[in-house]
Scaffold this active site. Structure first.
Site, PDB file in Angstrom:
ATOM      1  N   ASP A 235      21.099  36.089  22.066  1.00  0.00           N
ATOM      2  CA  ASP A 235      22.192  35.110  22.150  1.00  0.00           C
ATOM      3  C   ASP A 235      22.719  34.895  20.650  1.00  0.00           C
ATOM      4  O   ASP A 235      21.925  35.228  19.699  1.00  0.00           O
ATOM      5  CB  ASP A 235      21.627  33.699  22.905  1.00  0.00           C
ATOM      6  CG  ASP A 235      20.609  33.167  22.134  1.00  0.00           C
ATOM      7  OD1 ASP A 235      19.857  34.126  21.387  1.00  0.00           O
ATOM      8  OD2 ASP A 235      20.418  31.760  22.178  1.00  0.00           O
TER       9      ASP A 235
ATOM     10  N   GLU B 264      17.086  31.674  21.758  1.00  0.00           N
ATOM     11  CA  GLU B 264      16.647  31.381  20.663  1.00  0.00           C
ATOM     12  C   GLU B 264      17.381  30.201  19.976  1.00  0.00           C
ATOM     13  O   GLU B 264      17.158  29.264  19.381  1.00  0.00           O
ATOM     14  CB  GLU B 264      16.165  32.375  19.641  1.00  0.00           C
ATOM     15  CG  GLU B 264      15.361  31.912  18.318  1.00  0.00           C
ATOM     16  CD  GLU B 264      16.052  31.291  17.332  1.00  0.00           C
ATOM     17  OE1 GLU B 264      17.315  31.323  17.252  1.00  0.00           O
ATOM     18  OE2 GLU B 264      15.473  30.885  16.160  1.00  0.00           O
TER      19      GLU B 264
END
Length: 434
Positions: free
Chosen positions: A98, A162
């Site tokens: 991400d 994360e």
């Protein structure tokens, strides 16, 4: 046959850039800013699988590929190249699929498509962290193609979520909870999510805080009848900061770890309900964060901040004022200004083990490939790695993007840096064979 470093060779630019182009092309759809933007890491994982699946055991190759998801579209990938000795292992973890958000209007180029300018590879995620996804994929691909005989099993763990650790049960925390990473405790774990090609040996904890201030709204021409929430907020914040720096001064170990700053506590946002310029506000909210070196305990700091606020409330008439009619108590009306403090989810920093085998091989590899080694520490925060350390993992951190463009507008990395990162990885594998 040459050494494993000779066998694995150099990072293939064409293959690396081809994969990077595909994953950066997904970056708009893997922005992480809930609830508006929920990343679909599966989109990135599919490109990684396209490269590695032909080398997997299901296709007759050596790589063991495990695709794990705890929520629709939120992918994690665990890829193993088996070694010959049971219990010997090294892992590369932390390559998250991400990214932080990007506003194309603020950028000089399209953040959601890879653009190439010589050595510069530009786009959201090139430095953090899709560049590392592509880099470690190429390492695992080369292992699968060349099949060197290794004692150690090499594991790569590509993770979800994360960039927003407040949403749990999606990425590495869920993998640890479900025991899928337990065997990684048998060797060094290299968390690949920092920058500038040097070992990052310390990170800071973070405590997001909000102080809500209640005074009394009144006309600015009659300030003696008001309790100015803005003035109270300013003076209270100053007092809280002064107490914080007295109780949590620079720690002696910060010098050993090369921290650029000690622990800090500061406001970063200010808000109030609004009103006319001729109104003294009756309330406001100051928000900010504590960045805490890992030698202090997060819960101790939160407890102290609450104590500061409680004491200021009990002795608010002793707080500094601003001018002859500035005050925080109206005795005739039985009114006192008051503060309340709240916290969002906090995280702890980490101090890597400088005596571990993992740290020593990372330093030796860095010096060999980059030409020098200069470990550093920052009070920026990396979610999750303190928890890994407390679970018994030997966590070391490194990264091969650029700190100057980390989470920034016009993000880019350098291919030459990523190529050196690849050589650091092969040197680590070589050293751990000894």
């Amino acid at each position: 046959m040459g050494s494993v470093e000779d066998i694995l060779g150099e990072l293939n630019r064409d293959a690396f850039v081809s994969l990077l182009q595909k994953v950066i092309g997904e970056s708009e759809r893997v922005q992480n800013n809930p609830p508006e933007l929920i990343p679909q890491e599966l989109l990135v994982a599919n490109h990684v699988l396209e490269v590695l699946r032909p080398l997997s055991t299901e296709c007759g190759g050596p790589l063991i590929v495990n695709h794990v998801s705890y929520s629709p579209g939120r992918s994690n990938l665990i890829v193993e190249y088996p070694g010959t000795e049971s219990g010997k292992i090294l892992s590369f973890v932390g390559m998250h699929m991400d990214v932080v958000t990007a506003n194309p209007a603020d950028w000089e180029f399209n953040p959601f498509a890879l653009s190439i300018d010589g050595d510069k590879l530009c786009g959201r995620g090139t430095t953090d962290c899709l560049g590392h996804v592509a880099l470690v994929t190429q390492l695992m691909k080369k292992l699968g193609e060349t099949k060197p005989k290794l004692k150690s099993t090499v594991v790569a763990v590509f993770i979800a979520s994360e960039e927003n650790s407040s949403i749990t049960g999606i990425g590495v925390d869920a993998l640890v909870k479900n025991g899928l990473l337990d065997k990684l405790k048998n060797g060094p774990l290299f968390w690949i999510d920092t920058a500038d090609k040097q070992p990052c040996i310390g990170t800071g904890g973070m405590i997001p805080w909000k102080v809500h201030v209640t005074g009394k709204l009144f006309h600015s021409g009659l300030p003696h009848k008001a309790i100015n929430a803005l003035e109270l907020g300013m003076e209270a914040t100053k007092e809280i900061q002064m107490r914080f720096y007295k109780d949590f001064p620079a720690h002696p170990k910060e010098k050993d770890y090369g921290f650029a700053t000690p622990s800090t506590m500061k406001p970063t946002q200010w808000s109030y309900p609004g009103g006319g310029i001729n109104q003294i506000p009756g309330e406001c909210t100051i928000a900010g964060d504590v960045r805490l070196t890992p030698f202090y305990n997060v819960s101790d700091v939160m407890k102290k901040l609450q104590e500061y606020v409680d004491d200021i409330n009990q002795n608010i008439e002793k707080l500094d004022t601003r001018g002859p009619v500035s005050h925080y108590v109206l005795p005739d009306e039985n009114l006192r200004g008051r503060l309340s403090i709240s916290f969002e989810e906090a995280m702890s920093g980490v101090a890597c083990n400088l005596d571990s085998r993992g740290f020593h091989v990372l330093c030796k590899a860095t010096e060999k490939v980059v030409g020098y080694v200069k470990p550093y520490s920052i009070t920026g925060s990396l979610p999750l790695i303190r928890e890994l350390q407390e679970e018994g993992f030997d966590v070391q951190t490194a990264g091969y993007g650029l700190m100057a463009t980390y989470h920034a507008k016009n993000e880019y990395c350098l291919f030459s840096d990523m190529a050196q990162g690849y050589k650091v990885f092969t040197s680590i594998i070589f050293q751990l064979e000894d």
